[in-house]
Structure formats: structure tokens, C-alpha cells
Design a protein around this motif. Structure first.
Motif: not given
Length: 135
Positions: A1-6, A18-24, A101-108
């Protein structure tokens, strides 16, 4: 999961990905006086505090998508400290096999599981610098 710039700094690397977070949701970084006092009360070192702010709270924002309120910080800091204290001492007891696998499936939900989180905490409080030319 890669977040956009900024959308924030690098927080994890795994097998060349490389994993980046996107603030929800909003993270209350602005109440530093209260957080400093909480860290003193709970005996959280400056390095552990930095990892809490730079690694754990962004993960929480992915799990608690409606945002984190200042009122939640004491409980989250206590949870973070418990997870850090529960880290395994033995080599080879790292990240559970099902976590990617959990991360890939969006299970946080794993973020709020002390046992899983304790095994996923990076070894160093600092984070590797992003390589030149990486985007």
C-alpha cells in the motif's frame, strides 16, 4: 500500500516493498504537553514516545478511521507500552506468518491485538531513511 505524495513518511519495509500510511482520520499531534506528562507518568522513554508518534499512531489511524481524539491518547499510550513490553525476547519469533495476508486484505484489526502488535513492532525506534530517488 503506497500513499500519494504528502501523505507521510515511510514507516515500514518488507521484502523490498515499501509501505506508507495514508491518514484516514485525524491524529492529535498538537497536544504535546498532555502527551509529555502521560509519557512521564507511564515511564515511556523518548525513543519509545517517538515510535508511538511516528509508527503506532499512524497505524491506529488506519484502524480507527474516524480519527483519534485527544481523550483516546492515554489508553492508546498504555496499550502501546503493554505491547512493547510484551515483545518476544527470542530470535525467530517475529511477525506472525498470517500478518502480511491480513494487511494485504485490508484487515487492520491486528493493530489492536497486543500479541500480534508486539511481534510486529520494528526492532529500532528510528526508521530507515528513504533511499535517494525513491518515490
Amino acid at each position: 500500500m503506497v500513499a500519494g505524495p504528502g501523505h507521510g513518511p515511510l514507516f515500514h519495509r518488507h521484502n523490498g516493498t515499501r509501505l506508507r500510511y495514508a491518514l484516514h482520520g485525524r491524529i492529535p499531534y498538537d497536544d504535546t504537553a498532555m502527551l509529555q506528562r502521560l509519557c512521564e507518568v507511564h515511564r515511556v522513554s523518548p525513543a519509545l514516545r517517538e515510535q508511538f508518534l511516528a509508527w503506532f499512531l499512524p497505524l491506529c489511524s488506519l484502524h480507527l478511521r474516524s480519527g483519534i481524539t485527544p481523550a483516546q491518547l492515554p489508553a492508546l499510550l498504555k496499550f502501546w507500552r503493554r505491547a512493547h513490553l510484551a515483545r518476544p525476547d527470542t530470535l525467530g519469533s517475529g511477525v506472525p506468518a498470517e500478518l502480511p495476508r491480513r494487511i494485504g486484505a485490508g484487515d487492520m484489526r491486528w493493530v489492536m491485538d497486543v500479541r500480534t502488535l508486539s511481534r510486529a513492532i520494528p526492532d529500532t525506534p528510528g526508521f530507515p531513511a528513504e533511499p535517494e530517488g525513491a518515490s
